[in-house]
Design an enzyme around this catalytic site. Structure first.
Site, PDB file in Angstrom:
ATOM      1  N   SER A  38       0.559  -1.559  -0.080  1.00 22.45           N
ATOM      2  CA  SER A  38       0.023   0.224  -0.141  1.00 22.45           C
ATOM      3  C   SER A  38       0.809   1.138   0.018  1.00 22.45           C
ATOM      4  O   SER A  38       0.315   2.440  -0.494  1.00 22.45           O
ATOM      5  CB  SER A  38      -0.742   0.000   1.007  1.00 22.45           C
ATOM      6  N   ASP A 318      -3.233   8.372   7.667  1.00 24.54           N
ATOM      7  CA  ASP A 318      -4.043   7.566   8.655  1.00 24.54           C
ATOM      8  C   ASP A 318      -2.599   7.053   9.574  1.00 24.54           C
ATOM      9  O   ASP A 318      -1.736   7.336  10.027  1.00 24.54           O
ATOM     10  CB  ASP A 318      -4.186   6.765   7.945  1.00 24.54           C
ATOM     11  N   HIS A 321       0.459   5.060   6.939  1.00 28.22           N
ATOM     12  CA  HIS A 321       0.693   5.252   5.724  1.00 28.22           C
ATOM     13  C   HIS A 321       1.138   6.933   6.105  1.00 28.22           C
ATOM     14  O   HIS A 321       0.950   8.176   6.185  1.00 28.22           O
ATOM     15  CB  HIS A 321       0.068   5.214   4.644  1.00 28.22           C
TER      16      HIS A 321
END
Length: 353
Positions: A38, A318, A321
């Site tokens: 991600s 978040d 990340h």
């Protein structure tokens, strides 16, 4: 999602695709290929059956206010490196139709959130590193030859392209630490790190065998310092150094292991640049103000899913990340700086033979 939002998403994806349609004559290299999780996913997970998606608010608020599937408020490290190379941002592989993939010769993004190096690492459906390399194999064998019809041209094109791999964190977060708790006994962290790097190496060799020569490997950062793992005290917040010590084994072993891979697997002509994420985070942690940051502990996205207004001052967007501001710091340091990316920065890697 509103009709206007849908229109913006479609427009942005179409623009990104059209920019990637041709061989860029202005680029420093022919193409950029991205593999990982991600941290560099550009939207592959949008098309998969998983909760690990970032195609809705508050993601993409600083990406033309368009949630494309990037796990950040804006661009990822890979996006920013592509721009520095003079290339369009590589589009997500499974976001491009099978009939149009051959048109893209400036690079592709195969990264997938919640996946890792190991096939057993996942949270729902995702593309393991092995699967990503399988898709890249299809790109080389089926798509690129339609544009680069000579084997000599294709070999030259691949040897000059850059390959970014940013993966491994989920192998600890969603695999190692979960197994350790589930079995209620310590799994040998040394052996796990060795096994993980060996698996990473086997996939790098597959890319090498297909023609890749210039690799940028993103070392694992201090997982114990992300908002989901930090230790909160009444007046202070601290990294979970027990977790960091385990993860740092991977980071410390990586350079020597890659050198061994190069010699043992006879990867003649291969070049590796390693980004020391641990080292750069510590630099930022010690003097965040020097990097324009004021908060290195909390998530910018608060309760209710609303992002903070001063996003450029936050390290984390978040629970895990980084913000675009931090991605820019990493991209700048790795592309043209010294010490953080070694034995050479990406700019030197581009011109190396």
């Amino acid at each position: 999602m509103s009709i206007s939002k849908v229109f913006w998403v479609i427009s942005l994806i179409s623009l990104q695709f059209s920019l990637a349609n041709c061989y860029s004559t202005k680029g420093l290299v022919p193409a950029l290929y991205v593999f990982g999780d991600s941290t560099v996913d550009a939207g592959n997970n949008n098309n998969l059956n998983t909760v690990a998606k970032a195609n809705n608010f508050p993601y993409g608020i600083d990406f033309n206010n368009c949630s494309t599937g990037r796990f950040s408020n804006g661009k990822t490290f890979a996006d920013l490196i592509a721009i520095k190379l003079g290339l369009p941002m590589p589009p997500p592989y499974i976001g491009v139709s099978t009939t149009e993939r051959y048109q893209i010769t400036s690079g592709m993004n195969y990264a997938s959130g919640s996946c890792g190096i190991l096939n057993s690492t996942r949270n729902g459906e995702c593309l393991s590193l092995e699967k990503q390399v399988e898709y890249f194999t299809s790109t080389v064998m089926n798509d690129l030859p339609k544009n680069l019809q000579s084997k000599t041209k294709l070999r030259h094109y691949l040897s000059k392209s850059i390959f970014i791999l940013s993966t491994g964190s989920n192998d600890y977060i969603l695999n190692y630490f979960k197994q350790e708790m589930g079995k209620n006994k310590m799994i040998n962290p040394e052996e796990f790190a060795d096994y993980l790097i060996d698996q990473l190496g086997s996939n790098i060799k597959k890319i090498y065998d297909l023609g890749g020569r210039k690799f940028v490997i993103i070392g694992l950062g201090p997982i114990g310092c992300i908002p989901g793992f930090i230790t909160k005290k009444p007046h202070t917040q601290e990294c979970n150094e027990v977790i960091n010590q385990v993860v740092n084994l991977f980071t410390n072993k990586l350079p020597r292991k890659l050198q061994e891979l190069k010699l043992k697997a006879k990867l003649s002509g291969s070049l590796f640049t390693i980004l020391d994420s641990f080292k750069l985070f510590r630099k930022i942690q010690n003097s965040p103000e020097n990097f324009g940051l004021t908060n290195i502990w909390d998530s910018c996205v608060g309760e209710g899913g609303n992002p903070c207004e001063n996003r450029k001052e936050y390290y984390f967007y978040d629970f895990a990340h980084s913000t675009e501001a931090v991605n820019e710091i990493f991209a700048n340091k790795c592309f043209g700086g010294r010490h953080i990316c070694f034995p050479m920065n990406i700019e030197k890697l581009v011109h190396a033979h």
